[in-house]
Design an enzyme around this catalytic site. Structure first.
Site, PDB file in Angstrom:
ATOM      1  N   HIS A 232     -26.608 -34.663  34.178  1.00 20.16           N
ATOM      2  CA  HIS A 232     -25.384 -34.502  33.396  1.00 20.16           C
ATOM      3  C   HIS A 232     -25.542 -33.540  32.223  1.00 20.16           C
ATOM      4  CE1 HIS A 232     -21.242 -35.118  32.846  1.00 20.16           C
ATOM      5  NE2 HIS A 232     -21.457 -35.186  31.559  1.00 20.16           N
ATOM      6  N   TYR A 236     -23.669 -29.741  30.694  1.00 21.81           N
ATOM      7  CA  TYR A 236     -23.345 -29.355  29.319  1.00 21.81           C
ATOM      8  C   TYR A 236     -24.165 -28.150  28.877  1.00 21.81           C
ATOM      9  CZ  TYR A 236     -19.991 -32.961  28.770  1.00 21.81           C
ATOM     10  OH  TYR A 236     -18.859 -33.704  28.918  1.00 21.81           O
ATOM     11  N   HIS A 383     -13.687 -30.577  41.400  1.00 18.34           N
ATOM     12  CA  HIS A 383     -13.841 -30.781  39.955  1.00 18.34           C
ATOM     13  C   HIS A 383     -14.799 -29.766  39.348  1.00 18.34           C
ATOM     14  CE1 HIS A 383     -14.720 -32.651  36.115  1.00 18.34           C
ATOM     15  NE2 HIS A 383     -15.994 -32.744  36.462  1.00 18.34           N
ATOM     16  N   PHE A 384     -16.001 -29.645  39.938  1.00 18.20           N
ATOM     17  CA  PHE A 384     -16.941 -28.747  39.249  1.00 18.20           C
ATOM     18  C   PHE A 384     -16.697 -27.270  39.573  1.00 18.20           C
ATOM     19  CE2 PHE A 384     -19.837 -30.387  42.689  1.00 18.20           C
ATOM     20  CZ  PHE A 384     -20.064 -29.194  43.347  1.00 18.20           C
ATOM     21  N   HIS A 385     -15.844 -27.019  40.571  1.00 18.53           N
ATOM     22  CA  HIS A 385     -15.430 -25.623  40.708  1.00 18.53           C
ATOM     23  C   HIS A 385     -14.388 -25.252  39.655  1.00 18.53           C
ATOM     24  CE1 HIS A 385     -17.752 -25.505  44.427  1.00 18.53           C
ATOM     25  NE2 HIS A 385     -17.679 -24.189  44.318  1.00 18.53           N
ATOM     26  N   ARG A 448     -17.715 -34.689  50.566  1.00 18.01           N
ATOM     27  CA  ARG A 448     -18.277 -33.400  50.163  1.00 18.01           C
ATOM     28  C   ARG A 448     -19.549 -33.158  50.952  1.00 18.01           C
ATOM     29  NH1 ARG A 448     -21.433 -34.551  44.428  1.00 18.01           N
ATOM     30  NH2 ARG A 448     -21.965 -32.377  44.636  1.00 18.01           N
ATOM     31  N   ARG A 449     -20.150 -31.983  50.792  1.00 14.11           N
ATOM     32  CA  ARG A 449     -21.460 -31.668  51.358  1.00 14.11           C
ATOM     33  C   ARG A 449     -21.521 -31.966  52.848  1.00 14.11           C
ATOM     34  NH1 ARG A 449     -25.997 -33.827  47.167  1.00 14.11           N
ATOM     35  NH2 ARG A 449     -25.987 -31.923  46.010  1.00 14.11           N
TER      36      ARG A 449
END
Lengths: 561, 45, 167
Positions: A232, A236, A383-385, A448-449
């Site tokens: 995590h 950041y 989300h992380f894209h 995913r994946r």
């Protein structure tokens, strides 16, 4: 120790010249990032094609091999290299770098390059199709883990150099506050070091001996817990350099001032505190962790939202104050005064907008039992894209438009600026389609994946495949954006006209309130950070060890070794 | 660098941030709506 | 350090919302028992049959009471073992009447797997050495695909089963 340059004249902004050899160092890091962008982007394109069900890979190349390349090269290589290059540029500009430090920085660069190449080779030979999270007990070739360890060690050395740079500057400027950007770089490298200790322990103590056969078994849950202790704060570590640009560079580009130096520092300190003791929110659906401790880390995760709420206010306030000073009237007249035709502003601005749904999605992901709604569905990928691949990437592109010409002694021409604006728009369109489709498909339950699969047919799955078609369209548009960005990178590096580009660093208001001296108290910040980590992890970690089942032997066949 | 300034009295006043305030409140409303949307979906399943 | 009045209001509202979110999920988790699955029950990863639930004859669907069922699943790369039907064929589909309370229990024989009854809240990691379990009420009729949603190797996307919830 000699500082390469000293400059005492500037009261609010330190601004040193950057020499040729320094530029070469910073550009080396940034260049690796752009090469990675092209390779990783190509892998992404192949993935969306395969997942559309209309294409298959030639020559027996495995989907998961491509996916491993995509994750490792974009998530770990591109980000880390760009960030270190950017960190060094900021430190060189605000506090300076000595020759000795520069040489050490080159050592860091080459260690990272050797590690990257080792890792890349194992993946290309199909010996490490374990994805960038390399969850045990899938076993990759030892060189994969050793390569990753070298990348991390190199990044530490770079961070140590940054700390040394600031320490020497402080010695030379005893009663001054550290430059804001140097402060921010130090926060980010401190966070990175503390966090990556976790994955370093996992790799050095667990994975390497186990993959070499010296250790028979591995404790799977401990390896996962150590990974997410790092995983995590990793995100950041990507985000904070973008925040550096938002707080301290964007105001200059739009012709304004820093909204509040103290609040900017406060938000970074809060990120240092709350980025790390939150890893369990990635492990919410795992069987072996006590749910009360999961919830405690969920509460800590929500704390890390607060500095982002502060950042949102600071950004809008900077825009509004600047716009009003330029004569804007009414509630939102200031919005029109923003330099929309300046790609150095536009690209990061779109990045900021993307962080609104990105952040909202992040809060949903971390909401304890609600995590089951989206855990390991392609919502997470969507989300992380938004967060890393839009917020962070578009900000990094926005930085590149001035940093690369500055370092190369060239100019950002109106022509390249226009191309950059087109690039940002292409990115926005492509990502809206791709990430939007991923979010919806994830809510419908699609994993995913996963390579293309009809899962034995059925209505539910045919609905998913429709969204995968949309992702293929969005992904193709994004790849066009990547090719354009790489073209712009080459242009800015080698072909743009010679000249002087500004290194924009915003100043404080003349009548700004002084920043409290306690912000320089690193022992206090690191002490609180360590205390929070110990509070969040000690008891559950002991529980995990005490109740451990037998360890796992390595498995090679599932990844085709 | 660039130490010009035409700071006048306006700088000493409290900045007018009403637009900022409305913007962040809209942002907050977006977060709340999406969260409760996801919560409703979670509860309905 | 100075905070603008509006920023104070914004932070109070923002942090207040976060507290409300936490209270809602915390209430669900601690008072209504909807924690994410976390039982900490261990199992011998080399011999999951040593646990009663994962003996071959106990795999798949078992009716324990009116409207109460247990589903036991042995996961391995790249298959969910739901037992065998009368003819000795591997079970791939489970049929459950709507409104039933179902306890899903899963364990892996090899690597980490996922277990998601897609479209429901039954979403668990399945890790070597642990029993994953989650009880749910199947209130919505329909056909749900069970997917492995944690990467387990080259055949990861071929690992699935089906749950039919009928009226």
């Amino acid at each position: 120790m000699e500082l390469a340059k000293k400059d005492h004249e500037q009261p609010s902004v330190q601004s040193l010249a950057i020499s040729k050899p320094e530029s070469r160092l910073y550009m080396s890091f940034i260049s690796v990032a752009f090469i990675s962008l092209l390779i990783g982007g190509l892998m992404g394109l192949l993935q969306v094609f395969i997942r559309s069900g209309k294409f298959t890979l030639p020559a027996g190349i495995d989907y998961y091999q491509i996916l491993t390349v995509h994750g490792v090269i974009l998530g770990l290589v591109l980000t880390t290299y760009f960030i270190i290059g950017f960190h060094f540029s900021l430190m060189g500009k605000t506090v300076g770098i000595s020759i000795k430090q520069r040489k050490t920085a080159w050592v860091a660069f080459w260690i990272m390059v050797i590690g990257t190449i080792m890792t890349a080779i194992t993946i290309l030979f199909g010996e490490a199709s374990v994805l960038y999270t390399f969850y045990a007990p899938l076993r990759a070739h030892p060189a994969f883990y050793i390569g990753l360890a070298l990348v991390i060690i190199g990044s530490w050395i770079a961070g140590f150099v940054n700390w040394r740079q600031l320490a020497l500057w402080k010695k030379a400027h005893p009663d001054e506050k550290s430059p804001l950007l140097a402060f921010m770089v130090t926060v980010n490298t401190v966070m990175w070091f503390i966090a990556s200790l976790g994955v370093a322990v996992a790799v050095l103590v667990q994975f390497i001996p186990w993959s070499l056969g010296y250790a028979e078994t591995i404790n799977v849950l401990i390896s996962r817990t150590l990974f997410w202790y790092f995983g995590h704060p990793l995100v950041y570590f990507w985000l904070l350099p973008a925040y550096m640009a938002w707080y301290a560079i964007i105001p200059k580009i739009i012709g304004g001032k820093i909204f509040s130096d103290s609040l900017a520092r406060l938000s970074f300190v809060l990120f240092l505190f709350f980025s790390i003791p939150v890893g369990f929110h990635h492990q919410l659906t795992e069987p072996g962790i006590d749910p009360t401790w999961k919830f405690i880390q969920v509460v800590l995760t929500f704390m890390v939202v607060i500095p982002s709420l502060m950042t949102a206010f600071s950004m809008f306030a900077t825009f509004e104050i600047t716009g009003r000073r330029k004569g804007a009237k009414g509630l939102f007249g200031w919005f029109k005064k923003l330099p929309w035709k300046d790609v150095r502003f536009l690209a990061p601005f779109i990045g900021m907008l993307a962080f609104i749904p990105g952040g909202a999605g992040g809060i949903i992901n971390a909401s304890h039992q609600m995590n089951a709604l989206i855990h390991n569905t392609i919502w997470v990928t969507g989300h992380f894209h938004l967060t890393v691949a839009t917020t962070v990437m578009l900000t990094f592109f926005g930085i590149s438009y001035w940093l690369i010409p500055y370092l190369r002694g060239r100019k950002l021409t109106p022509n390249i600026n226009r191309l950059g604006i087109i690039q940002a728009i292409i990115w926005t369109v492509g990502m809206t389609i791709m990430s939007g489709a991923m979010h919806i498909e994830g809510l419908l339950g699609a994993p995913r994946r996963s390579s293309y699969s009809e899962y034995g047919g059925g209505e539910q799955v045919s609905e998913w495949i429709g969204y995968q078609m949309a992702q293929a369209i969005g992904g193709t548009i994004l790849f066009i954006g990547i090719v354009l960005m790489v073209y712009i990178f080459i242009k800015l590096t080698f072909f743009a006209p010679k000249g002087e580009e500004e290194f924009p660093i915003a100043e404080e208001e003349v009548d700004a309130q002084p920043t409290p001296a306690f912000f320089e108290n690193w022992k206090l910040w690191i002490g609180i950070t360590v205390a929070l980590i110990l509070a969040a992890y000690t008891i559950p970690f002991i529980e995990i060890i005490q109740t451990s089942p037998p360890g796992s032997v390595p498995f090679d066949f599932p990844i085709g070794r | 660098m660039r130490k010009r300034k035409d700071h006048q009295a306006s700088e000493n006043e409290k900045p007018n941030l009403i637009g900022t305030f409305i913007s962040v409140m809209l942002l907050g409303a977006f977060i709340i709506i999406t969260w409760f949307g996801a919560y409703a979906l979670f509860i309905s399943r | 350090m100075h905070l603008h009045k509006f920023e104070k209001i914004w932070l109070v509202c923002g942090i207040g919302s976060l507290v409300v979110f936490l209270f809602i999920v915390g209430y669900g988790a601690f008072w209504q028992g909807t924690h994410p699955q976390s039982h900490g029950v261990t199992i011998d990863p080399y011999n999951i049959e040593s646990n009663e639930a994962f003996k071959p004859e106990n795999l798949g669907l078992t009716k324990v009471d009116d409207d109460k069922y247990i589903v036991n699943i042995a996961a391995s790369a790249f298959n969910y073992d739901l037992g065998k039907d009368e003819e000795g064929n591997a079970v791939k589909t489970i049929r459950i009447p709507k409104g039933s309370t179902v306890l899903f229990q899963a364990a892996t024989k090899d690597v980490v797997h996922g277990f998601h009854v897609a479209g429901t809240n039954v979403n668990m990691m399945v890790e070597p050495g642990y029993v994953s379990s989650l009880e749910t009420v199947m209130d919505n009729a329909g056909t749900y695909t069970i997917v492995c949603n944690e990467y387990c190797g080259v055949g990861h996307h071929m690992m699935y089963a089906t749950v039919e919830v009928y009226e």
